[in-house]
Design a protein around this motif. Structure first.
Motif, PDB file in Angstrom:
ATOM      1  N   LEU A  42      11.684   2.943  25.328  1.00 50.94           N
ATOM      2  CA  LEU A  42      10.386   2.269  25.202  1.00 50.94           C
ATOM      3  C   LEU A  42      10.541   0.758  25.405  1.00 50.94           C
ATOM      4  CD1 LEU A  42       8.903   4.168  22.131  1.00 50.94           C
ATOM      5  CD2 LEU A  42       8.277   4.449  24.545  1.00 50.94           C
ATOM      6  N   GLY A  43      11.593   0.197  24.856  1.00 51.34           N
ATOM      7  CA  GLY A  43      11.818  -1.240  24.954  1.00 51.34           C
ATOM      8  C   GLY A  43      12.204  -1.697  26.352  1.00 51.34           C
ATOM      9  N   TYR A  48       5.307  -2.363  26.944  1.00 54.56           N
ATOM     10  CA  TYR A  48       4.928  -1.241  26.077  1.00 54.56           C
ATOM     11  C   TYR A  48       4.527  -1.700  24.670  1.00 54.56           C
ATOM     12  CZ  TYR A  48       4.927   2.947  23.282  1.00 54.56           C
ATOM     13  OH  TYR A  48       4.548   3.936  22.402  1.00 54.56           O
ATOM     14  N   LEU A  49       5.370  -2.446  24.014  1.00 58.94           N
ATOM     15  CA  LEU A  49       5.076  -2.873  22.648  1.00 58.94           C
ATOM     16  C   LEU A  49       3.798  -3.715  22.594  1.00 58.94           C
ATOM     17  CD1 LEU A  49       5.860  -2.788  19.675  1.00 58.94           C
ATOM     18  CD2 LEU A  49       7.493  -4.635  20.130  1.00 58.94           C
ATOM     19  N   PRO A  50       3.613  -4.697  23.467  1.00 53.72           N
ATOM     20  CA  PRO A  50       2.340  -5.421  23.463  1.00 53.72           C
ATOM     21  C   PRO A  50       1.135  -4.507  23.714  1.00 53.72           C
ATOM     22  CG  PRO A  50       3.964  -6.703  24.641  1.00 53.72           C
ATOM     23  CD  PRO A  50       4.585  -5.352  24.359  1.00 53.72           C
ATOM     24  N   SER A  51       1.297  -3.507  24.569  1.00 52.57           N
ATOM     25  CA  SER A  51       0.196  -2.580  24.831  1.00 52.57           C
ATOM     26  C   SER A  51      -0.191  -1.814  23.575  1.00 52.57           C
ATOM     27  CB  SER A  51       0.569  -1.588  25.945  1.00 52.57           C
ATOM     28  OG  SER A  51       0.740  -2.259  27.165  1.00 52.57           O
ATOM     29  N   PHE A 108       1.306 -11.666  25.799  1.00 51.71           N
ATOM     30  CA  PHE A 108       0.239 -10.935  25.118  1.00 51.71           C
ATOM     31  C   PHE A 108      -1.118 -11.231  25.749  1.00 51.71           C
ATOM     32  CE2 PHE A 108       3.395  -9.725  22.172  1.00 51.71           C
ATOM     33  CZ  PHE A 108       2.916  -8.579  21.567  1.00 51.71           C
ATOM     34  N   LYS A 109      -1.307 -12.454  26.181  1.00 52.70           N
ATOM     35  CA  LYS A 109      -2.562 -12.817  26.851  1.00 52.70           C
ATOM     36  C   LYS A 109      -2.751 -11.969  28.109  1.00 52.70           C
ATOM     37  CE  LYS A 109      -5.003 -16.767  28.829  1.00 52.70           C
ATOM     38  NZ  LYS A 109      -4.915 -18.192  29.173  1.00 52.70           N
ATOM     39  N   ALA A 110      -1.682 -11.776  28.865  1.00 53.21           N
ATOM     40  CA  ALA A 110      -1.755 -10.976  30.097  1.00 53.21           C
ATOM     41  C   ALA A 110      -2.065  -9.510  29.787  1.00 53.21           C
ATOM     42  CB  ALA A 110      -0.455 -11.095  30.882  1.00 53.21           C
ATOM     43  N   VAL A 111      -1.417  -8.954  28.770  1.00 53.66           N
ATOM     44  CA  VAL A 111      -1.664  -7.559  28.403  1.00 53.66           C
ATOM     45  C   VAL A 111      -3.078  -7.423  27.828  1.00 53.66           C
ATOM     46  CG1 VAL A 111      -0.953  -5.653  26.890  1.00 53.66           C
ATOM     47  CG2 VAL A 111       0.773  -7.021  28.079  1.00 53.66           C
ATOM     48  N   ARG A 112      -3.506  -8.402  27.075  1.00 53.09           N
ATOM     49  CA  ARG A 112      -4.860  -8.400  26.496  1.00 53.09           C
ATOM     50  C   ARG A 112      -5.906  -8.352  27.616  1.00 53.09           C
ATOM     51  NH1 ARG A 112      -6.993 -10.255  21.464  1.00 53.09           N
ATOM     52  NH2 ARG A 112      -4.952 -11.069  20.850  1.00 53.09           N
ATOM     53  N   ALA A 113      -5.651  -9.080  28.701  1.00 55.35           N
ATOM     54  CA  ALA A 113      -6.606  -9.158  29.813  1.00 55.35           C
ATOM     55  C   ALA A 113      -6.616  -7.888  30.658  1.00 55.35           C
ATOM     56  CB  ALA A 113      -6.277 -10.366  30.682  1.00 55.35           C
ATOM     57  N   ALA A 114      -5.547  -7.111  30.600  1.00 52.89           N
ATOM     58  CA  ALA A 114      -5.450  -5.889  31.407  1.00 52.89           C
ATOM     59  C   ALA A 114      -6.277  -4.773  30.769  1.00 52.89           C
ATOM     60  CB  ALA A 114      -3.988  -5.461  31.520  1.00 52.89           C
ATOM     61  N   THR A 115      -6.692  -3.847  31.608  1.00 55.70           N
ATOM     62  CA  THR A 115      -7.390  -2.663  31.110  1.00 55.70           C
ATOM     63  C   THR A 115      -6.450  -1.914  30.183  1.00 55.70           C
ATOM     64  OG1 THR A 115      -8.640  -2.507  33.151  1.00 55.70           O
ATOM     65  CG2 THR A 115      -8.518  -0.520  31.802  1.00 55.70           C
ATOM     66  N   GLY A 116      -6.964  -1.481  29.056  1.00 59.93           N
ATOM     67  CA  GLY A 116      -6.105  -0.763  28.123  1.00 59.93           C
ATOM     68  C   GLY A 116      -6.904  -0.004  27.097  1.00 59.93           C
ATOM     69  N   GLY A 117      -6.225   0.815  26.366  1.00 55.74           N
ATOM     70  CA  GLY A 117      -6.814   1.609  25.299  1.00 55.74           C
ATOM     71  C   GLY A 117      -5.773   2.581  24.806  1.00 55.74           C
ATOM     72  N   PRO A 118      -6.047   3.229  23.685  1.00 53.23           N
ATOM     73  CA  PRO A 118      -5.071   4.149  23.106  1.00 53.23           C
ATOM     74  C   PRO A 118      -4.594   5.239  24.071  1.00 53.23           C
ATOM     75  CG  PRO A 118      -6.811   3.696  21.537  1.00 53.23           C
ATOM     76  CD  PRO A 118      -7.237   3.075  22.834  1.00 53.23           C
ATOM     77  N   ALA A 119      -5.497   5.789  24.862  1.00 58.52           N
ATOM     78  CA  ALA A 119      -5.104   6.859  25.782  1.00 58.52           C
ATOM     79  C   ALA A 119      -4.208   6.328  26.896  1.00 58.52           C
ATOM     80  CB  ALA A 119      -6.345   7.527  26.370  1.00 58.52           C
ATOM     81  N   LEU A 120      -4.496   5.135  27.402  1.00 56.83           N
ATOM     82  CA  LEU A 120      -3.650   4.547  28.443  1.00 56.83           C
ATOM     83  C   LEU A 120      -2.269   4.203  27.901  1.00 56.83           C
ATOM     84  CD1 LEU A 120      -6.163   2.252  30.362  1.00 56.83           C
ATOM     85  CD2 LEU A 120      -5.152   4.403  31.132  1.00 56.83           C
ATOM     86  N   LEU A 124       1.465   5.676  29.126  1.00 53.24           N
ATOM     87  CA  LEU A 124       2.658   4.865  29.371  1.00 53.24           C
ATOM     88  C   LEU A 124       3.833   5.404  28.558  1.00 53.24           C
ATOM     89  CD1 LEU A 124       4.142   2.449  30.601  1.00 53.24           C
ATOM     90  CD2 LEU A 124       3.133   1.014  28.789  1.00 53.24           C
ATOM     91  N   ARG A 125       3.582   5.769  27.323  1.00 54.94           N
ATOM     92  CA  ARG A 125       4.636   6.324  26.468  1.00 54.94           C
ATOM     93  C   ARG A 125       5.200   7.611  27.080  1.00 54.94           C
ATOM     94  NH1 ARG A 125       6.429   6.232  21.145  1.00 54.94           N
ATOM     95  NH2 ARG A 125       7.434   8.186  20.576  1.00 54.94           N
ATOM     96  N   ILE A 126       4.305   8.490  27.539  1.00 51.58           N
ATOM     97  CA  ILE A 126       4.735   9.753  28.145  1.00 51.58           C
ATOM     98  C   ILE A 126       5.608   9.474  29.369  1.00 51.58           C
ATOM     99  CG2 ILE A 126       3.918  11.788  29.419  1.00 51.58           C
ATOM    100  CD1 ILE A 126       1.521  11.788  27.419  1.00 51.58           C
ATOM    101  N   LYS A 127       5.220   8.479  30.156  1.00 48.91           N
ATOM    102  CA  LYS A 127       6.008   8.111  31.331  1.00 48.91           C
ATOM    103  C   LYS A 127       7.406   7.641  30.924  1.00 48.91           C
ATOM    104  CE  LYS A 127       6.048   4.446  34.731  1.00 48.91           C
ATOM    105  NZ  LYS A 127       5.362   3.234  35.154  1.00 48.91           N
ATOM    106  N   LEU A 128       7.507   6.925  29.800  1.00 46.14           N
ATOM    107  CA  LEU A 128       8.772   6.354  29.375  1.00 46.14           C
ATOM    108  C   LEU A 128       9.680   7.319  28.619  1.00 46.14           C
ATOM    109  CD1 LEU A 128       7.420   2.885  28.208  1.00 46.14           C
ATOM    110  CD2 LEU A 128       8.716   3.368  30.303  1.00 46.14           C
ATOM    111  N   VAL A 129       9.100   8.136  27.735  1.00 47.03           N
ATOM    112  CA  VAL A 129       9.925   9.014  26.890  1.00 47.03           C
ATOM    113  C   VAL A 129       9.531  10.493  26.939  1.00 47.03           C
ATOM    114  CG1 VAL A 129      10.640   7.210  25.280  1.00 47.03           C
ATOM    115  CG2 VAL A 129       8.593   8.558  24.787  1.00 47.03           C
ATOM    116  N   GLY A 130       8.427  10.801  27.592  1.00 52.71           N
ATOM    117  CA  GLY A 130       8.057  12.189  27.727  1.00 52.71           C
ATOM    118  C   GLY A 130       7.198  12.760  26.625  1.00 52.71           C
TER     119      GLY A 130
END
Length: 131
Positions: A42-43, A48-51, A108-120, A124-130
């Motif tokens: 994950l790291g 990932y962590l900011p998301s 964090f400002k960049a991640v804040r500005a990006a589209t995001g939400g719990p499902a997204l 990302l988590r699934i992509k990284l660890v399955g």
């Protein structure tokens, strides 16, 4: 400093330590540990962590074989980017990533500005660890 970041993490108990505990060990059945071998993967994805911290995470996950089903709310409305960066740096230190570059408010400002939400974030988590 690590001490200052630890203080920020602990002062934000209503956001972090209540569920994940002061030492990041987690709460069985509620909140997974912020430490462990899964963080090597994950790291590796710095966003990932900011998301998770900004946009939240929901849905079933497994950590060290233990299932968790719940939701972590995003903290974008509660904490500014500098506080979140300090907390993220502290959390990465708990994970043994002490040699890593500290997170910055700009990240964090960049991640804040990006589209995001719990499902997204979960995708990302699934992509990284399955899971």
């Amino acid at each position: 400093s690590s001490s200052a970041a630890s203080d920020v993490y602990k002062r934000q108990a209503q956001h972090c330590a209540t569920c994940h505990r002061d030492d990041g060990s987690g709460t069985v059945g509620l909140a997974p540990a912020l430490q462990g071998e899964h963080w090597a993967k994950l790291g590796a994805e710095r966003s990932y962590l900011p998301s998770v911290m900004l946009h939240g995470l929901s849905g079933p996950i497994k950590v060290a074989g233990q299932p968790f089903l719940g939701a972590m709310p995003g903290l974008a409305a509660q904490l500014d980017d500098a506080a979140l960066a300090a907390i993220a740096t502290y959390v990465r230190g708990l994970q043994g990533a002490t040699g890593n570059k500290a997170y910055t408010a700009d990240e964090f400002k960049a991640v804040r500005a990006a589209t995001g939400g719990p499902a997204l974030t979960r995708q990302l988590r699934i992509k990284l660890v399955g899971n």
